[in-house]
Every structure is written in C-alpha cells, then in structure tokens.
Design a protein around this motif. Structure first.
Motif, PDB file in Angstrom:
ATOM      1  N   PRO A 475     -41.138  12.685 -10.863  1.00 20.68           N
ATOM      2  CA  PRO A 475     -41.513  12.274 -12.137  1.00 20.68           C
ATOM      3  C   PRO A 475     -41.717  13.513 -13.189  1.00 20.68           C
ATOM      4  O   PRO A 475     -41.803  13.127 -14.547  1.00 20.68           O
ATOM      5  CB  PRO A 475     -42.656  11.331 -12.196  1.00 20.68           C
ATOM      6  N   ASN A 476     -41.736  14.661 -12.763  1.00 18.69           N
ATOM      7  CA  ASN A 476     -42.006  15.781 -13.399  1.00 18.69           C
ATOM      8  C   ASN A 476     -41.074  16.272 -14.686  1.00 18.69           C
ATOM      9  O   ASN A 476     -41.461  17.153 -15.235  1.00 18.69           O
ATOM     10  CB  ASN A 476     -42.523  17.155 -12.614  1.00 18.69           C
ATOM     11  N   ALA A 477     -39.781  15.704 -14.465  1.00 11.89           N
ATOM     12  CA  ALA A 477     -38.837  15.894 -15.658  1.00 11.89           C
ATOM     13  C   ALA A 477     -38.334  17.387 -15.812  1.00 11.89           C
ATOM     14  O   ALA A 477     -37.874  17.817 -16.762  1.00 11.89           O
ATOM     15  CB  ALA A 477     -39.208  15.285 -17.069  1.00 11.89           C
ATOM     16  N   CYS A 478     -38.243  18.198 -14.637  1.00  5.11           N
ATOM     17  CA  CYS A 478     -37.503  19.355 -14.820  1.00  5.11           C
ATOM     18  C   CYS A 478     -36.363  19.390 -15.516  1.00  5.11           C
ATOM     19  O   CYS A 478     -35.862  20.318 -16.009  1.00  5.11           O
ATOM     20  CB  CYS A 478     -37.690  20.270 -13.556  1.00  5.11           C
ATOM     21  N   ALA A 479     -35.491  18.560 -14.985  1.00  6.70           N
ATOM     22  CA  ALA A 479     -34.229  18.211 -15.501  1.00  6.70           C
ATOM     23  C   ALA A 479     -34.015  17.708 -16.871  1.00  6.70           C
ATOM     24  O   ALA A 479     -33.018  17.056 -17.108  1.00  6.70           O
ATOM     25  CB  ALA A 479     -33.225  17.386 -14.482  1.00  6.70           C
ATOM     26  N   ARG A 480     -35.237  17.309 -17.421  1.00  6.84           N
ATOM     27  CA  ARG A 480     -35.326  16.648 -18.907  1.00  6.84           C
ATOM     28  C   ARG A 480     -34.541  15.200 -18.898  1.00  6.84           C
ATOM     29  O   ARG A 480     -33.840  14.735 -19.699  1.00  6.84           O
ATOM     30  CB  ARG A 480     -34.620  17.316 -19.955  1.00  6.84           C
ATOM     31  N   THR A 481     -35.205  14.262 -17.953  1.00  7.85           N
ATOM     32  CA  THR A 481     -34.550  12.976 -17.728  1.00  7.85           C
ATOM     33  C   THR A 481     -34.840  12.027 -18.950  1.00  7.85           C
ATOM     34  O   THR A 481     -33.786  11.288 -19.163  1.00  7.85           O
ATOM     35  CB  THR A 481     -35.262  12.538 -16.460  1.00  7.85           C
ATOM     36  N   GLN A 482     -35.901  12.049 -19.454  1.00  6.44           N
ATOM     37  CA  GLN A 482     -36.097  11.069 -20.789  1.00  6.44           C
ATOM     38  C   GLN A 482     -35.266  11.648 -21.822  1.00  6.44           C
ATOM     39  O   GLN A 482     -35.178  10.515 -22.669  1.00  6.44           O
ATOM     40  CB  GLN A 482     -37.463  11.448 -21.123  1.00  6.44           C
ATOM     41  N   VAL A 483     -34.603  12.476 -21.903  1.00  8.57           N
ATOM     42  CA  VAL A 483     -33.827  12.914 -23.124  1.00  8.57           C
ATOM     43  C   VAL A 483     -32.417  13.252 -22.892  1.00  8.57           C
ATOM     44  O   VAL A 483     -31.529  13.717 -23.466  1.00  8.57           O
ATOM     45  CB  VAL A 483     -34.543  14.060 -23.889  1.00  8.57           C
ATOM     46  N   ALA A 484     -31.846  12.099 -21.719  1.00  3.90           N
ATOM     47  CA  ALA A 484     -30.649  12.110 -21.307  1.00  3.90           C
ATOM     48  C   ALA A 484     -30.019  10.699 -21.809  1.00  3.90           C
ATOM     49  O   ALA A 484     -30.736   9.899 -21.701  1.00  3.90           O
ATOM     50  CB  ALA A 484     -30.312  12.340 -19.875  1.00  3.90           C
ATOM     51  N   ASP A 485     -28.650  10.783 -21.746  1.00  2.00           N
ATOM     52  CA  ASP A 485     -28.011   9.425 -21.851  1.00  2.00           C
ATOM     53  C   ASP A 485     -28.418   8.639 -20.788  1.00  2.00           C
ATOM     54  O   ASP A 485     -28.616   7.500 -20.911  1.00  2.00           O
ATOM     55  CB  ASP A 485     -26.703   9.552 -22.143  1.00  2.00           C
ATOM     56  N   ILE A 486     -28.115   9.075 -19.510  1.00  2.00           N
ATOM     57  CA  ILE A 486     -28.698   8.356 -18.327  1.00  2.00           C
ATOM     58  C   ILE A 486     -29.581   9.332 -17.647  1.00  2.00           C
ATOM     59  O   ILE A 486     -29.204  10.397 -17.128  1.00  2.00           O
ATOM     60  CB  ILE A 486     -27.466   8.009 -17.380  1.00  2.00           C
ATOM     61  N   GLY A 487     -30.755   9.187 -17.779  1.00  2.00           N
ATOM     62  CA  GLY A 487     -31.731   9.876 -17.048  1.00  2.00           C
ATOM     63  C   GLY A 487     -32.182   9.085 -15.569  1.00  2.00           C
ATOM     64  O   GLY A 487     -32.419   8.060 -15.492  1.00  2.00           O
ATOM     65  N   LEU A 488     -32.154   9.978 -14.642  1.00  2.00           N
ATOM     66  CA  LEU A 488     -32.473   9.465 -13.313  1.00  2.00           C
ATOM     67  C   LEU A 488     -33.793   9.957 -12.563  1.00  2.00           C
ATOM     68  O   LEU A 488     -33.831  11.155 -12.266  1.00  2.00           O
ATOM     69  CB  LEU A 488     -31.219   9.640 -12.465  1.00  2.00           C
ATOM     70  N   LYS A 489     -34.793   9.349 -12.511  1.00  2.00           N
ATOM     71  CA  LYS A 489     -36.176   9.846 -12.032  1.00  2.00           C
ATOM     72  C   LYS A 489     -35.972   9.267 -10.356  1.00  2.00           C
ATOM     73  O   LYS A 489     -36.111   7.930 -10.212  1.00  2.00           O
ATOM     74  CB  LYS A 489     -37.253   9.096 -12.824  1.00  2.00           C
ATOM     75  N   GLY A 490     -36.231  10.276  -9.732  1.00  2.00           N
ATOM     76  CA  GLY A 490     -36.174  10.044  -8.170  1.00  2.00           C
ATOM     77  C   GLY A 490     -37.329   9.289  -7.846  1.00  2.00           C
ATOM     78  O   GLY A 490     -38.538   9.596  -7.975  1.00  2.00           O
ATOM     79  N   GLN A 491     -37.204   8.188  -7.094  1.00  2.00           N
ATOM     80  CA  GLN A 491     -38.177   7.662  -6.347  1.00  2.00           C
ATOM     81  C   GLN A 491     -37.814   6.937  -4.981  1.00  2.00           C
ATOM     82  O   GLN A 491     -36.587   6.852  -4.684  1.00  2.00           O
ATOM     83  CB  GLN A 491     -38.994   6.687  -7.260  1.00  2.00           C
ATOM     84  N   LEU A 492     -38.588   6.345  -4.267  1.00  2.00           N
ATOM     85  CA  LEU A 492     -38.103   5.493  -3.007  1.00  2.00           C
ATOM     86  C   LEU A 492     -38.044   4.138  -3.648  1.00  2.00           C
ATOM     87  O   LEU A 492     -38.839   3.406  -4.298  1.00  2.00           O
ATOM     88  CB  LEU A 492     -39.153   5.608  -1.743  1.00  2.00           C
ATOM     89  N   VAL A 493     -36.836   3.341  -3.157  1.00  2.00           N
ATOM     90  CA  VAL A 493     -36.650   2.110  -3.656  1.00  2.00           C
ATOM     91  C   VAL A 493     -36.213   1.219  -2.526  1.00  2.00           C
ATOM     92  O   VAL A 493     -36.009   1.685  -1.319  1.00  2.00           O
ATOM     93  CB  VAL A 493     -35.395   1.970  -4.694  1.00  2.00           C
ATOM     94  N   VAL A 494     -36.274  -0.217  -2.588  1.00  2.00           N
ATOM     95  CA  VAL A 494     -35.988  -0.826  -1.385  1.00  2.00           C
ATOM     96  C   VAL A 494     -34.588  -1.117  -1.612  1.00  2.00           C
ATOM     97  O   VAL A 494     -33.760  -1.532  -2.379  1.00  2.00           O
ATOM     98  CB  VAL A 494     -36.563  -2.202  -1.710  1.00  2.00           C
ATOM     99  N   GLY A 495     -33.912  -0.640  -0.041  1.00  2.00           N
ATOM    100  CA  GLY A 495     -32.634  -0.815   0.102  1.00  2.00           C
ATOM    101  C   GLY A 495     -32.069  -2.290   0.338  1.00  2.00           C
ATOM    102  O   GLY A 495     -32.707  -3.108   0.590  1.00  2.00           O
ATOM    103  N   PRO A 496     -30.835  -2.167   0.610  1.00  2.00           N
ATOM    104  CA  PRO A 496     -30.273  -3.985   0.770  1.00  2.00           C
ATOM    105  C   PRO A 496     -30.921  -4.385   1.988  1.00  2.00           C
ATOM    106  O   PRO A 496     -30.701  -5.612   2.299  1.00  2.00           O
ATOM    107  CB  PRO A 496     -28.638  -3.464   1.023  1.00  2.00           C
ATOM    108  N   ASP A 497     -31.215  -3.528   3.255  1.00  2.00           N
ATOM    109  CA  ASP A 497     -31.826  -4.083   4.252  1.00  2.00           C
ATOM    110  C   ASP A 497     -33.403  -4.227   4.327  1.00  2.00           C
ATOM    111  O   ASP A 497     -33.831  -4.455   5.117  1.00  2.00           O
ATOM    112  CB  ASP A 497     -31.337  -3.250   5.574  1.00  2.00           C
ATOM    113  N   GLY A 498     -33.876  -4.071   3.196  1.00  2.00           N
ATOM    114  CA  GLY A 498     -35.401  -4.114   2.924  1.00  2.00           C
ATOM    115  C   GLY A 498     -36.091  -3.007   3.295  1.00  2.00           C
ATOM    116  O   GLY A 498     -37.297  -3.027   2.987  1.00  2.00           O
ATOM    117  N   ARG A 499     -35.516  -1.680   3.854  1.00  2.00           N
ATOM    118  CA  ARG A 499     -36.128  -0.525   4.012  1.00  2.00           C
ATOM    119  C   ARG A 499     -36.143   0.325   2.704  1.00  2.00           C
ATOM    120  O   ARG A 499     -35.464   0.162   1.902  1.00  2.00           O
ATOM    121  CB  ARG A 499     -35.754   0.113   5.169  1.00  2.00           C
ATOM    122  N   GLN A 500     -37.008   1.193   2.646  1.00  2.00           N
ATOM    123  CA  GLN A 500     -37.288   2.063   1.787  1.00  2.00           C
ATOM    124  C   GLN A 500     -36.253   3.190   1.703  1.00  2.00           C
ATOM    125  O   GLN A 500     -36.024   3.645   3.053  1.00  2.00           O
ATOM    126  CB  GLN A 500     -38.745   2.753   1.503  1.00  2.00           C
TER     127      GLN A 500
END
Length: 570
Positions: A475-500
């Motif tokens: 979340p620390n935005a070293c790549a200036r995610t909040q001021v991009a057309d498409i900003g991508l903030k890394g995190q763990l998400v639930v995949g298709p098989d239910g695992r992170q």
C-alpha cells in the motif's frame, strides 16, 4: 406526597474540585518543546546522528562483515547512506506482516545512488554500470525518483563503491532516511526549447549546501523535492515543488507547492501563491525543510509527513510561519503556472534549443542492468552525445544528438532493449521493486509488469491512447498508484480455487494536473474490484477494449472511468 426536586448536600461531603483542562497530547513538535523521543525511530536518531554511521561502515562493518552490524545501524541509520537490507528469497507475501525484520532480511543490501535532476555524464554512467556488474549482480533499476537502485550489495564492498561513485561526483548520501531525498528535476533542463529559465543552479546549490548537513539530517520523516521549469515532474506528489512561471512584472521565476505525498494517506500538494526568483529557491527550500524539522509531527510515524502539517495549518498559516520565522521577510504573490496542452514525458525524438535532438527511450518498468547501461554509454558516445538523463517515470534520455545521427541512434537503442518509439503500454507502465527484493512488499511487480506489457503489445499493439499503469507491491505507493489511470495495489486475494494468491486492488482514473484541463485526483476504488496476478493481463485488456469501444471523441480514460457504469469497469 410530592417529592422535592431539591438536592441537599451533607455537611461531610467535600465540595467538587475543579480540574484543570487537560493539555492536548504533544505531537513531538520540537518548536513547541516536545523533544523527547516518542518512538523507536526518534530514539535512534537522538542517540546518534545517522550520518555518523558511515565511519562505522568504513572502519568496522566492512571489515568484520554483516554479523557485526549493530541492529540500530542496520535497520535505521544505514538508510541515510542509501542502504536497506533486501528481502530474503523465498518468503511469500503472506508472511510480510508477521515475520520480524531479522527473519525477512537477507545479508545483502539495496543501494540507491542519488542522481539529482536525473543528470549523468557518460563517465558517471560507466562507473554506475561497472559497479553494477562487479558488485550488484548486474542490477541497476531506474526508479521513479531518478535514482539508480542496486541489489545484492555486500557491506564489505560499500566503501569501494562509495570511492568509485564519489570519484565522478555521485553519492548515496541521504538517498534514503528521514532527510532530504534526491531532488527531482526536468530531464531536459538546460536544453528544452520551451524552457525559459534553467533551474539547474538551484538544484546544484541545494545539494551542495544541505545534503549531508546535520542541521537537516534529522527530519520527522523523508522529504521529497521537485524543481523544474516545465511541467514534466510529478510536482503535486512532493513535499515541496518549484514550478516555472512568468510573473507579469517581475519575469521568470517559480511557483511553490507544499504538502504533497501519497502512500496510505494520499494528499496533493497545495500552492503557496508566491513567486520566487531562481536565486532565492535554495533559501525558500531550506525554510520549508526547517518548518518540517521543527513543527513536524514526530510522535506517530504514520503522521510524520509534511502533508499532515500543511493539512492542519492551511496554506495561509504555513506561509506566515515561513515568512516570519524562517525567512524574515514577506514573499511576493505570484500567478499559477501555465500547464501544457498535453502531458509531457519526453519519449521519442525532440528538438533542443541548440539545433540538436534529444531522444527519450523506454526500458520495461524501469528494469535495466549494468551491462545495458555500459552499452548505452558506448552507443551515446558513438553518436556524438556525452550525457544522458533519467526521468521520474523510469525512462531515460540521450542528449545532444545531431539530426543526421538521430535515426541511427534510435535503431541502436532498440538493439540494446531501449525503445524510443515504444508502444503505449511500454511507455505508460511503471512498477516498484516488489517482493523480489523489498521487505514491505506482498506481491511480485517487475516481472508482472513485464508480462503485462508483453501481453498487451501482442494483443493491442496499435492501441492509440495514453493509459498509465502503475504496479505497486504494497500500500505504500512508491509507484504512485493512486494517480495512475490504472493503479494496482498489491495484496493477497482469493483465487478461483478459494486459496489466497497474489493479486491487486484496482484504482481507476487517477492523475495529476499535468496538462491544461486535467483535474488532479485519486483513482476510483470500486467495492470489491480486485484481480489475481494471473488474471491481470486479461482484465487490463478487457478494460482497454471497453474504453476504445465506448469513448466519445477524444475522451480520456480518466473521464471515461468517471462517466460509465461500474459494471463496465469490472
């Protein structure tokens, strides 16, 4: 019988004692007398000025090795000389927040080289390249702060690296830490046809006077600067920015902005409303840094940036304190800068004021190597150039190329992986260091960015719009995610098989005020809008195709994002 509402006081009941109003808790502001260390970082700085650690690196740690390093130096003061321990290989993102620092870190360092204003001579570039190949396993990323960033550095090699860098006028002093970081500058300062006033003397004077000065080496947190006549740096994301402006009576000077910064509490800088001549830029800069040092919030680390003080005080009070307490004089009111018709990134071939050309080229997401930089030096020299510049967008420029040699240079750059006529995707994509080396990261970024660009170039090679894509590993935005057309903030998400699995929270339609008609703002966050890393290329392709199909006239991506229904963005 009626009950009386009157209350009687027994003789043995003491009268209530009026309590003094509770004093507001101090925020660690030195100017208000709150000088006690309030957290571990402040204690480390109070115990010993971090700049002093250089002597211990040279005289002790470089001889005795990693195991001899005091933990307070290792995870604190080393940063003032551009050194962070890098992430140990094989530790997944789910463990980033649960492991102790000594469990996360490897016995190697990331090292940042300051390149103030992005300026490098070919002699400097060759030294940077040689260090990369000899000491850093051929790593030498270009950051979005115009730094060169090495990895795999051993503490035993640091004194020799410093000796080589300093022999050609480069340094790592205060490249990290709670101090003045690298000064961003226009990569075409001094050569651009549209530049009225070259700010390079101010950049050089700030570095000469203040970098390494212990009067400014203990700030509440980092301090970021941008100085440019042109609107070609992300000025609204800096603690202080000087932007070129013509005063109707006084001529060329600089408009001043303060209090910008992104990370987890993003804020855009605010205009002070003053006009500053070139000669006074260093003094005004030092005054603003002084305010931050003396009034900045040191109690809580997450409120220790200048942006929080500016937000609480407001611009009027900030200017008043600057004038009365730090400059001893009033500043002149001034107009806002004129923004260009479209954003400027300098990629491609452009005429200089002297009749030569400069050529801007794009690596992929800032990833380069020492071998590549050495070849760049040879290519530039073979085509008559003696200098290159780095940009705040992970790109680079070759200056002073004669028109008749330009096409040949473009072809040679392509041959070493630097594209002067890149696709919109290579041109617009940036990525932070990510989990490969960064201890704060949760996901991989550089490799994901490279894969994303390759997929989009294959499927949407002739895409005719500019879309910025910024990938960040945390979340620390070293790549200036909040001021991009498409900003991508890394995190763990639930995949298709239910695992992170690795993934990204998506921000859409952000941007800075880099051109006339643009409104600065942070990307739109839709509830639950996330993508796994594996699905990212497919998601971005789908979004881009919908934009192409649904835009009206020359509608920008950011404006399209605001206008369409949420379902179009998923």
């Amino acid at each position: 019988m009626a009950v009386s509402s009157t209350t009687t006081t027994r003789p043995d009941t003491p009268a209530p004692v009026a309590r003094a109003p509770r004093r507001p808790r101090g925020e660690g502001q030195w100017a208000l007398g709150h000088r006690e260390p309030l957290n571990a970082n402040e204690r480390i700085k109070k115990d010993d000025d971090p700049l002093n650690v250089r002597a211990r690196i040279e005289n002790i740690y470089a001889h005795r090795g990693f195991a001899s390093i005091d933990p307070q130096d290792l995870r604190g003061r080393f940063r003032w000389w551009g050194l962070y321990t890098q992430r140990k290989a094989g530790i997944d993102g789910g463990r980033t927040a649960v492991l102790e620092p000594h469990e996360l870190e490897d016995e190697f360092f990331m090292l940042r080289v300051r390149v103030d204003g992005g300026e490098l001579s070919l002699a400097q570039l060759r030294v940077v390249a040689d260090i990369s190949r000899e000491f850093a396993r051929d790593t030498a990323d270009i950051t979005d702060r115009q730094n060169i960033q090495y990895h795999w550095i051993r503490v035993e090699d640091v004194p020799e690296i410093w000796r080589r860098l300093e022999s050609v006028g480069l340094q790592t002093t205060e490249a990290c830490g709670d101090c003045p970081r690298v000064v961003l500058g226009s990569p075409v300062a001094g050569v651009a046809r549209d530049e009225v006033l070259d700010p390079t003397p101010a950049v050089d004077e700030i570095v000469r006077r203040y970098v390494g000065d212990k009067a400014y080496s203990n700030l509440p947190r980092k301090f970021k600067t941008s100085i440019s006549w042109l609107v070609d740096t992300p000025y609204e994301a800096n603690d202080i920015a000087f932007l070129g402006v013509e005063h109707p009576e006084l001529g060329p000077g600089f408009d001043v902005w303060v209090g910008g910064g992104l990370s987890t509490n993003p804020m855009l800088a605010k205009r002070l409303g003053v006009w500053v001549p070139l000669a006074e830029v260093p003094d005004v800069w030092a005054g603003v840094v002084g305010i931050f040092r003396d009034y900045g919030y040191r109690r809580l680390r997450n409120r220790a940036r200048l942006k929080f003080l500016v937000a609480d005080w407001g611009v009027a009070k900030f200017r008043e304190v600057l004038e009365k307490e730090y400059l001893g004089r009033a500043l002149l009111d001034g107009p806002a800068a004129t923004l260009p018709a479209k954003p400027v990134d300098h990629i491609g071939v452009h005429p200089q004021r002297d009749g030569n050309n400069y050529v801007g080229a794009a690596p992929v997401v800032g990833r380069v190597s020492g071998t590549q930089l050495a070849r760049l030096a040879d290519v530039a020299e073979a085509h008559g150039s003696g200098r290159v510049r780095l940009t705040p967008y992970q790109k680079l420029l070759v200056l002073d190329v004669a028109p008749e040699r330009t096409d040949a240079l473009v072809a040679e750059l392509r041959g070493i992986g630097l594209e002067a006529r890149p696709s919109a995707w290579r041109r617009g994509t940036m990525a932070c260091t990510g989990i490969e080396f960064c201890k704060l990261a949760i996901v991989e970024t550089k490799r994901r960015g490279e894969e994303l660009v390759a997929r989009l170039e294959e499927r949407l090679r002739d895409f005719d719009a500019d879309i910025s894509i910024h990938l960040n590993g945390c979340p620390n935005a070293c790549a200036r995610t909040q001021v991009a057309d498409i900003g991508l903030k890394g995190q763990l998400v639930v995949g298709p098989d239910g695992r992170q699995v690795e993934g990204f929270q998506v921000h859409l339609g952000g941007g800075l005020g880099m051109a006339a008609g643009q409104t600065a703002g942070f990307g739109r966050k839709l509830r639950g809008l996330k993508t796994t890393a594996e699905e990212l290329p497919e998601y971005v392709e789908r979004l881009a195709r919908r934009y192409l199909a649904g835009r009206t006239g020359g509608e920008s991506f950011a404006n399209w994002v605001i206008r369409v229904d949420e379902e179009e963005l998923r």
